[in-house]
Design a protein around this motif. Structure first.
Motif, PDB file in Angstrom:
ATOM      1  N   ASN A 263       6.151   3.467   2.955  1.00  0.00           N
ATOM      2  CA  ASN A 263       5.971   2.312   2.309  1.00  0.00           C
ATOM      3  C   ASN A 263       4.457   2.072   1.971  1.00  0.00           C
ATOM      4  O   ASN A 263       3.881   1.679   0.782  1.00  0.00           O
ATOM      5  CB  ASN A 263       6.546   1.029   2.640  1.00  0.00           C
ATOM      6  N   ASP A 264       3.647   2.000   3.125  1.00  0.00           N
ATOM      7  CA  ASP A 264       2.199   1.768   2.754  1.00  0.00           C
ATOM      8  C   ASP A 264       1.415   2.763   2.039  1.00  0.00           C
ATOM      9  O   ASP A 264       0.606   2.214   1.185  1.00  0.00           O
ATOM     10  CB  ASP A 264       1.527   1.834   4.237  1.00  0.00           C
ATOM     11  N   SER A 265       2.058   3.961   1.950  1.00  0.00           N
ATOM     12  CA  SER A 265       1.268   5.075   1.384  1.00  0.00           C
ATOM     13  C   SER A 265       1.575   5.113  -0.328  1.00  0.00           C
ATOM     14  O   SER A 265       0.610   5.000  -0.947  1.00  0.00           O
ATOM     15  CB  SER A 265       1.797   6.464   1.760  1.00  0.00           C
ATOM     16  N   TYR A 266       2.709   4.357  -0.509  1.00  0.00           N
ATOM     17  CA  TYR A 266       3.414   4.468  -1.546  1.00  0.00           C
ATOM     18  C   TYR A 266       2.641   3.164  -2.277  1.00  0.00           C
ATOM     19  O   TYR A 266       2.119   3.285  -3.546  1.00  0.00           O
ATOM     20  CB  TYR A 266       4.943   4.193  -1.952  1.00  0.00           C
ATOM     21  N   GLN A 267       2.426   2.046  -1.775  1.00  0.00           N
ATOM     22  CA  GLN A 267       1.687   0.906  -2.195  1.00  0.00           C
ATOM     23  C   GLN A 267       0.216   1.165  -2.443  1.00  0.00           C
ATOM     24  O   GLN A 267      -0.146   0.598  -3.422  1.00  0.00           O
ATOM     25  CB  GLN A 267       1.957  -0.249  -1.048  1.00  0.00           C
TER      26      GLN A 267
END
Length: 240
Positions: free
Chosen positions: A228-232
């Motif tokens: 999720n952090d990478s996607y954001q």
């Protein structure tokens, strides 16, 4: 951790991992713990089944090139000690499972088919993901290791697209950064970005392993947060 104790051996009797699990328990646990497990032999524990199959599959993938190297053995050990925070008797059982799997050398397809009987789709994907993780421990996946992984994919009934997605993500693992975490190239379209995120988020959603114990839930949470952090971060970079 209590996943091993009271887990029971009933499910393993006559199964592809019966002799391996029995041998590992004899080597890893005290007589008191063995008696406790045998006393509850009519029960089964989903986490015990998952972990035993996982260790056997990871070890068999490592053995595809004829042996399991010290580095590969350490990768398996470190996954359980560092990623799942196993210790004590649980970790001794993992090490004994590696030894017994190497000694008895069960058929990979039979082990995978046994896993397939109870695992949901996301757990099969996680198993393949971890198989690639351990196979690439020495930075090279040889032809025999790739053949063994292909055999695993077939037994688990995973699609070619799913296989290529996981394989590609590990091929990019040497690259740092958010795109490598998501398994896509920086040139990927926004639609491909969203698709990669949806697939990974579904695979590692904690609900998919909710019945497999606190350690696996925590592992899935950690992976889910990383994805999720990478996607954001990529979304922010692209202004979407």
């Amino acid at each position: 951790m209590s996943w091993m104790f009271g887990a029971g051996l009933g499910w393993f009797v006559g199964g592809p991992l019966g002799a391996i699990v029995g041998g590992a328990i004899q080597h890893a646990l005290s007589n008191a713990k063995i008696q406790s497990i045998e006393h509850n032999g009519s029960t089964t524990n989903p986490e015990m089944i998952f972990i035993s199959n996982l260790v056997a599959v990871m070890t068999k993938i490592c053995m595809a090139d004829g042996h399991i190297s010290t580095e590969e053995r350490k990768v398996i050990h470190d996954f359980f000690s560092k990623s799942l925070h196993y210790g004590g008797e649980e970790l001794r059982f993992i090490d004994a499972m590696i030894d017994e799997t190497e000694r008895r050398n069960p058929d990979l397809t039979q082990v995978a088919l046994a896993f397939d009987k109870f695992a949901n789709h996301e757990q099969r994907l996680i198993l393949l993901d971890l198989a690639y993780n351990v196979a690439s421990a020495d930075h090279v996946i040889c032809d025999r290791e790739q053949k063994a992984i292909n055999e695993l994919v077939s037994a688990l009934k995973l699609s070619g697209e799913e296989h290529e997605r996981i394989k590609g993500r590990h091929a990019r693992a040497k690259d740092s950064g958010h795109y490598a975490v998501l398994g896509i190239e920086p040139s990927a379209s926004n639609e491909d970005l969203k698709k990669a995120y949806r697939q990974l988020a579904t695979q590692y959603h904690p609900d998919k392993v909710s019945h497999l114990g606190d350690e696996l839930i925590a592992f899935a949470n950690s992976k889910f947060q990383e994805i999720n952090d990478s996607y954001q971060a990529v979304k922010k970079e692209r202004g979407i």
